[in-house]
Write a protein that holds these residues in place. Structure first.
Motif, PDB file in Angstrom:
ATOM      1  N   LEU A  27       0.817  -1.212   0.000  1.00 19.18           N
ATOM      2  CA  LEU A  27       0.000   0.000   0.000  1.00 19.18           C
ATOM      3  C   LEU A  27       0.849   1.259   0.000  1.00 19.18           C
ATOM      4  O   LEU A  27       0.421   2.302  -0.523  1.00 19.18           O
ATOM      5  CB  LEU A  27      -0.939  -0.002   1.216  1.00 19.18           C
ATOM      6  N   THR A  28       2.038   1.195   0.586  1.00 18.94           N
ATOM      7  CA  THR A  28       2.906   2.372   0.584  1.00 18.94           C
ATOM      8  C   THR A  28       3.241   2.787  -0.846  1.00 18.94           C
ATOM      9  O   THR A  28       3.154   3.968  -1.210  1.00 18.94           O
ATOM     10  CB  THR A  28       4.196   2.083   1.369  1.00 18.94           C
ATOM     11  N   ALA A  29       3.595   1.821  -1.664  1.00 16.33           N
ATOM     12  CA  ALA A  29       3.901   2.123  -3.066  1.00 16.33           C
ATOM     13  C   ALA A  29       2.670   2.653  -3.794  1.00 16.33           C
ATOM     14  O   ALA A  29       2.769   3.576  -4.621  1.00 16.33           O
ATOM     15  CB  ALA A  29       4.435   0.877  -3.770  1.00 16.33           C
ATOM     16  N   GLU A  30       1.499   2.076  -3.488  1.00 14.29           N
ATOM     17  CA  GLU A  30       0.275   2.525  -4.141  1.00 14.29           C
ATOM     18  C   GLU A  30      -0.002   3.995  -3.841  1.00 14.29           C
ATOM     19  O   GLU A  30      -0.365   4.774  -4.735  1.00 14.29           O
ATOM     20  CB  GLU A  30      -0.915   1.679  -3.662  1.00 14.29           C
ATOM     21  N   HIS A  31       0.173   4.377  -2.586  1.00 10.85           N
ATOM     22  CA  HIS A  31      -0.161   5.739  -2.191  1.00 10.85           C
ATOM     23  C   HIS A  31       0.902   6.750  -2.611  1.00 10.85           C
ATOM     24  O   HIS A  31       0.583   7.917  -2.875  1.00 10.85           O
ATOM     25  CB  HIS A  31      -0.396   5.802  -0.679  1.00 10.85           C
ATOM     26  N   GLU A  32       2.145   6.317  -2.693  1.00  9.70           N
ATOM     27  CA  GLU A  32       3.195   7.243  -3.112  1.00  9.70           C
ATOM     28  C   GLU A  32       2.971   7.742  -4.529  1.00  9.70           C
ATOM     29  O   GLU A  32       3.338   8.876  -4.865  1.00  9.70           O
ATOM     30  CB  GLU A  32       4.571   6.583  -2.990  1.00  9.70           C
ATOM     31  N   ARG A  33       2.374   6.921  -5.366  1.00  8.93           N
ATOM     32  CA  ARG A  33       2.162   7.317  -6.760  1.00  8.93           C
ATOM     33  C   ARG A  33       1.159   8.460  -6.884  1.00  8.93           C
ATOM     34  O   ARG A  33       1.163   9.181  -7.883  1.00  8.93           O
ATOM     35  CB  ARG A  33       1.694   6.118  -7.581  1.00  8.93           C
ATOM     36  N   VAL A  34       0.268   8.583  -5.896  1.00  8.88           N
ATOM     37  CA  VAL A  34      -0.718   9.677  -5.931  1.00  8.88           C
ATOM     38  C   VAL A  34      -0.531  10.609  -4.733  1.00  8.88           C
ATOM     39  O   VAL A  34      -1.447  11.344  -4.371  1.00  8.88           O
ATOM     40  CB  VAL A  34      -2.163   9.115  -5.959  1.00  8.88           C
ATOM     41  N   ALA A  53      -9.831  11.203  -0.841  1.00  9.24           N
ATOM     42  CA  ALA A  53      -8.707  10.295  -1.107  1.00  9.24           C
ATOM     43  C   ALA A  53      -9.031   9.307  -2.225  1.00  9.24           C
ATOM     44  O   ALA A  53      -8.131   8.868  -2.954  1.00  9.24           O
ATOM     45  CB  ALA A  53      -8.345   9.543   0.172  1.00  9.24           C
ATOM     46  N   LEU A  54     -10.292   8.947  -2.371  1.00 14.11           N
ATOM     47  CA  LEU A  54     -10.681   7.979  -3.397  1.00 14.11           C
ATOM     48  C   LEU A  54     -10.654   8.566  -4.803  1.00 14.11           C
ATOM     49  O   LEU A  54     -10.415   7.841  -5.781  1.00 14.11           O
ATOM     50  CB  LEU A  54     -12.085   7.451  -3.103  1.00 14.11           C
ATOM     51  N   ARG A  55     -10.876   9.849  -4.937  1.00 14.67           N
ATOM     52  CA  ARG A  55     -11.017  10.443  -6.276  1.00 14.67           C
ATOM     53  C   ARG A  55      -9.760  10.285  -7.128  1.00 14.67           C
ATOM     54  O   ARG A  55      -9.865   9.856  -8.289  1.00 14.67           O
ATOM     55  CB  ARG A  55     -11.444  11.896  -6.163  1.00 14.67           C
ATOM     56  N   PRO A  56      -8.564  10.602  -6.635  1.00 15.90           N
ATOM     57  CA  PRO A  56      -7.386  10.400  -7.495  1.00 15.90           C
ATOM     58  C   PRO A  56      -7.113   8.931  -7.803  1.00 15.90           C
ATOM     59  O   PRO A  56      -6.635   8.605  -8.904  1.00 15.90           O
ATOM     60  CB  PRO A  56      -6.240  11.027  -6.686  1.00 15.90           C
ATOM     61  N   ARG A  57      -7.422   8.048  -6.882  1.00 13.23           N
ATOM     62  CA  ARG A  57      -7.210   6.626  -7.150  1.00 13.23           C
ATOM     63  C   ARG A  57      -8.222   6.100  -8.160  1.00 13.23           C
ATOM     64  O   ARG A  57      -7.915   5.205  -8.943  1.00 13.23           O
ATOM     65  CB  ARG A  57      -7.269   5.826  -5.851  1.00 13.23           C
TER      66      ARG A  57
END
Length: 396
Positions: free
Chosen positions: A15-22, A247-251
């Protein structure tokens, strides 16, 4: 989720990698919400509901507190409650059955298909009885259930066909997204989902505006939409909060790209996994999103131990079918649902996330090749095990 062997050379989910991208977009969303201070019911909630409804293809969406609430609110809004039965596949997370119980109805568990472990329409048809009110189609592991076949059963008997799409954000079957084929669908935004929030969150999607209005009222204490001090029904508090919506919108904007990355991960697994590690079948009419990469193995505990020793995360989804759970057993004997029971002894979930590299996939495959070298070839599950089709339960 079960993970072992920490710290992991290959995590089950990163999840850290997932969130770093956005991260820049998340920081901007956080700053905007702090600035306007509308932490419940802020403008980001309505914006996300509009965007997610458009993404799914229903147009209509109501954000709620979590995925379990979403399913419970759908059933309640449909008027399903005490005295009703709801058909549920036994191969699902217990939340599906909990939602049925929460409205006072009884879950009627049925078996799944051998190839993909999704609900078997023939078993659903055989389970319909005089008190059946609805069928819950669970789109498990990121693949959409056979909605045309299930819709034919539901239409024939006048049943509500509800989707549990908690593991299928963006998946399609016959070109239709998960969440747009039934009367309504429940989504979870638990952090580990394909579309995950930074905490709990959920949504209901539907083309039925009246049904969504009932869901919204029930989720907001039964409040009258025109007079916030008037409560025409007894509801509850289940709202998607502003920070989670932000938080959901950019993902969501990245979801199709991320899902394609998951498909590439599983495609490489299909090339590299040893013969004794079989991935689940994918229907050619389906476009899965691989929330989980599930294989069948013999001697699962030994294989899992080997993965853990190599620093590879893994899980089992799910080791105990719902009909075997103490909370849902009725009487002295649970029904016999052989496909799900056999699968529960052999399924194992491998690491699968959008940022996973080919080298990480290869590492997992290499460890599995060594761990399964001395096991017997996999049986033909589809030929050896068939669902048990039972007669409808009589009215007590």
């Amino acid at each position: 989720m079960t993970t072992v062997g920490l710290p992991t050379a290959v995590p089950f989910l990163d999840l850290t990698a997932e969130h770093e991208r956005v991260r820049p977009e998340l920081d901007a969303a956080w700053t905007a919400v702090l600035a306007h201070g509308r932490f419940v019911g802020g403008p980001e909630v309505a914006a996300f509901e509009q965007e997610f409804g458009a993404f799914v293809g229903t147009g209509g969406c109501v954000g709620v507190g979590n995925g379990t609430d979403a399913l419970e609110l759908i059933l309640a809004a449909l008027g399903i409650g005490r005295g009703c039965e709801v058909i549920v596949p036994t191969n699902t997370f217990v939340a599906t059955a909990e939602a049925v119980r929460a409205v006072g109805a009884t879950p009627r568990f049925v078996d799944v298909r051998p190839g993909d472990l999704l609900v078997d329409p023939a078993a659903v048809a055989a389970a319909v009885g005089p008190r059946t009110a609805a069928v819950v189609a669970v789109h498990l592991f990121g693949q959409v259930a056979d909605m045309p076949a299930l819709a034919a059963v539901a239409d024939r008997h006048g049943l509500a066909l509800v989707e549990d799409a908690a593991q299928a954000h963006g998946a399609r079957r016959d070109g239709v997204r998960a969440g747009a084929a039934g009367v309504a669908a429940a989504f979870s935004f638990y952090p580990g989902k394909n579309l995950g929030a930074l905490g709990d969150g959920g949504a209901v999607t539907s083309r039925d505006a009246d049904l969504l209005a009932r869901v919204r009222r029930l989720a907001d204490h039964g409040r009258d939409p025109h007079d916030r001090h008037l409560h025409r029904t007894s509801g509850r508090n289940s709202r998607l909060d502003t920070l989670q919506a932000a938080a959901l919108r950019p993902r969501l904007r990245r979801l199709d790209v991320d899902n394609e990355a998951r498909r590439q991960v599983v495609a490489r697994y299909a090339e590299r996994l040893p013969a004794r590690c079989r991935l689940l079948d994918v229907d050619p009419r389906s476009e899965p999103v691989h929330h989980l990469a599930v294989v069948r193995v013999d001697r699962r505990d030994e294989v899992g131990a080997a993965l853990g020793a190599a620093g590879i995360g893994w899980g089992v989804h799910y080791p105990v079918p719902c009909h075997r759970q103490p909370a849902f057993r009725t009487g002295h004997h649970a029904p016999v649902l052989p496909v799900a029971e056999a699968a529960a002894r052999r399924i194992l979930s491998l690491p699968c996330f959008p940022a996973m590299t080919p080298a990480q996939v290869d590492r997992v495959a290499d460890v599995l090749a060594g761990a399964t070298r001395d096991t017997d070839p996999p049986p033909d599950d589809g030929a050896a095990i068939r669902p048990v089709v039972t007669a409808p339960r009589s009215t007590p």
